[in-house]
Scaffold this motif. Structure first.
Motif, PDB file in Angstrom:
ATOM      1  N   LEU A 257     -87.964 -24.647 -10.959  1.00  0.00           N
ATOM      2  CA  LEU A 257     -87.674 -24.171  -9.641  1.00  0.00           C
ATOM      3  C   LEU A 257     -87.487 -23.003  -9.296  1.00  0.00           C
ATOM      4  O   LEU A 257     -88.111 -22.224  -8.471  1.00  0.00           O
ATOM      5  CB  LEU A 257     -86.414 -25.169  -9.188  1.00  0.00           C
ATOM      6  N   GLU A 258     -86.917 -22.218 -10.304  1.00  0.00           N
ATOM      7  CA  GLU A 258     -86.679 -20.571 -10.314  1.00  0.00           C
ATOM      8  C   GLU A 258     -88.215 -20.142 -10.387  1.00  0.00           C
ATOM      9  O   GLU A 258     -88.503 -19.009  -9.694  1.00  0.00           O
ATOM     10  CB  GLU A 258     -85.834 -20.405 -11.222  1.00  0.00           C
ATOM     11  N   PRO A 262     -89.103 -17.792  -7.025  1.00  0.00           N
ATOM     12  CA  PRO A 262     -88.177 -16.833  -7.368  1.00  0.00           C
ATOM     13  C   PRO A 262     -87.490 -15.793  -6.226  1.00  0.00           C
ATOM     14  O   PRO A 262     -86.515 -15.154  -6.544  1.00  0.00           O
ATOM     15  CB  PRO A 262     -89.283 -15.761  -7.949  1.00  0.00           C
ATOM     16  N   ASP A 263     -87.949 -15.910  -4.995  1.00  0.00           N
ATOM     17  CA  ASP A 263     -87.427 -15.030  -4.113  1.00  0.00           C
ATOM     18  C   ASP A 263     -86.147 -15.780  -3.217  1.00  0.00           C
ATOM     19  O   ASP A 263     -85.411 -15.098  -2.203  1.00  0.00           O
ATOM     20  CB  ASP A 263     -88.318 -14.551  -3.172  1.00  0.00           C
ATOM     21  N   MET A 287     -84.125 -21.648   6.144  1.00  0.00           N
ATOM     22  CA  MET A 287     -84.744 -21.481   7.350  1.00  0.00           C
ATOM     23  C   MET A 287     -85.576 -20.294   7.111  1.00  0.00           C
ATOM     24  O   MET A 287     -87.061 -20.276   7.502  1.00  0.00           O
ATOM     25  CB  MET A 287     -84.022 -21.215   8.505  1.00  0.00           C
ATOM     26  N   ARG A 288     -84.997 -19.089   6.548  1.00  0.00           N
ATOM     27  CA  ARG A 288     -85.715 -18.048   6.188  1.00  0.00           C
ATOM     28  C   ARG A 288     -86.908 -18.054   5.247  1.00  0.00           C
ATOM     29  O   ARG A 288     -87.945 -17.440   5.365  1.00  0.00           O
ATOM     30  CB  ARG A 288     -84.936 -16.650   6.104  1.00  0.00           C
ATOM     31  N   ALA A 292     -92.155 -20.557   2.058  1.00  0.00           N
ATOM     32  CA  ALA A 292     -92.413 -20.213   0.741  1.00  0.00           C
ATOM     33  C   ALA A 292     -91.986 -21.719   0.004  1.00  0.00           C
ATOM     34  O   ALA A 292     -92.856 -22.085  -0.792  1.00  0.00           O
ATOM     35  CB  ALA A 292     -91.465 -19.322   0.351  1.00  0.00           C
ATOM     36  N   VAL A 293     -91.145 -22.407   0.617  1.00  0.00           N
ATOM     37  CA  VAL A 293     -90.959 -23.847   0.096  1.00  0.00           C
ATOM     38  C   VAL A 293     -92.093 -24.736   0.476  1.00  0.00           C
ATOM     39  O   VAL A 293     -92.463 -25.591  -0.487  1.00  0.00           O
ATOM     40  CB  VAL A 293     -89.562 -24.267   0.608  1.00  0.00           C
TER      41      VAL A 293
END
Length: 304
Positions: A257-258, A262-263, A287-288, A292-293
């Motif tokens: 997951l990391e 990574p961010d 939300m931000r 990426a997810v």
């Protein structure tokens, strides 16, 4: 034979057979203590006071039957007894649910301090509830909360319902059959906790027999163990209150997951009594970083 002598014999037998411990105990001595105390019908904490007493033949016969079943079937002792303990509470368990063992017990006992002020939580969700142990422990230890407990498995929810009744919590723990958030539209929570399936199929196939006795539905996640955790991260913002917080266990998939995200500003929790692979993150950060997810979820099989 005294209780103490049988306890030592039982621990030696469990150790000699090379069993796997991880379903309520982590060593043969503690497993033997649980088995013997259950046979005597006393709490494990009372075992020391009975150590010098003679073991009655009927009790010895029952304990020996349990011991042989544990060795020969490799079933977790909790299944053989039909019960397990979590957060100081007794729960019914069977092969339709995982044996309770999440480090969430420590979080609940500590009222989620210092990660959030649990006194401000009025509604909580336990996603992938299984036996209902986390939801029920939340309701018991944090009695001002209303808790929804969801699971995709009707069989698991039937066990959770019996446990809810066992602890007289029908009015405060609501059960919902749902594939993650699917049946929870328009519901928002200040707190979401989840111990979802996060084991990759290949890793699952190499697990000891004790784990293979548990429902695969509660352990295996597609996408090398990450599809379900990523779906939770992507969908949770829609169900969190503005200042809401997600706590999610990802276990052995933590490193992957990391690597994928990574961010993301995850906080990885540490526990005094063992356990790892648990993250917490607030709604604003989810939300931000949601794009990426979503990208990670869409490209999951190409990346790993």
């Amino acid at each position: 034979m005294t209780v103490s002598e049988y306890l030592e014999y039982c621990a030696r037998e469990l150790d000699r057979e090379g069993l796997c411990f991880g379903h309520g105990t982590d060593n043969p001595r503690d497993e033997a203590a649980w088995l013997v105390s259950a046979s005597l019908g006393i709490p494990v904490q009372a075992l020391a006071g009975a150590a010098g007493e003679e073991l009655e033949p009927s009790v010895a016969q029952h304990a020996e039957k349990l011991l042989r079943a544990r060795i020969e079937t490799r079933q977790p002792l909790a299944y053989l007894l039909g019960e397990a303990w979590f957060c100081g509470l007794r729960f019914e368990v069977n092969a339709d649910v995982l044996v309770p063992r999440s480090p969430f017990a420590e979080l609940i006992a500590d009222r989620f301090h210092p990660w959030m002020d649990a006194r401000e939580v009025t509604r909580a969700l336990d996603l992938c509830t299984g036996s209902g142990c986390i939801a029920i422990a939340l309701a018991k230890h944090l009695p001002w909360m209303q808790v929804d407990a969801s699971d995709i498995s009707p069989a698991a929810l039937a066990v959770a319902d019996r446990n809810r009744r066992l602890h007289d919590l029908e009015s405060r723990v609501a059960l919902v059959q749902s594939d993650l958030f699917e049946a929870l539209a328009n519901r928002r929570y200040e707190l979401i906790v989840s111990n979802p399936p996060y084991v990759a199929r290949r890793a699952y196939e190499g697990l000891p027999r004790e784990y293979l006795a548990e429902p695969a539905l509660g352990l295996i996640s597609p996408g090398q163990g990450l599809e379900l955790p990523l779906r939770i991260l992507a969908q949770a913002p829609e169900h969190l209150a503005p200042d809401g917080q997600l706590f999610c266990e990802v276990g052995e998939s933590a490193g992957a997951l990391e690597y994928l995200l990574p961010d993301l500003p995850f906080t990885w929790l540490q526990f005094k009594h063992g356990g790892d692979g648990v993250i917490t993150i607030g709604r604003a950060d989810l939300m931000r970083h949601r794009p990426a997810v979503v990208r990670a979820l869409e490209n999951l099989n190409d990346v790993l």
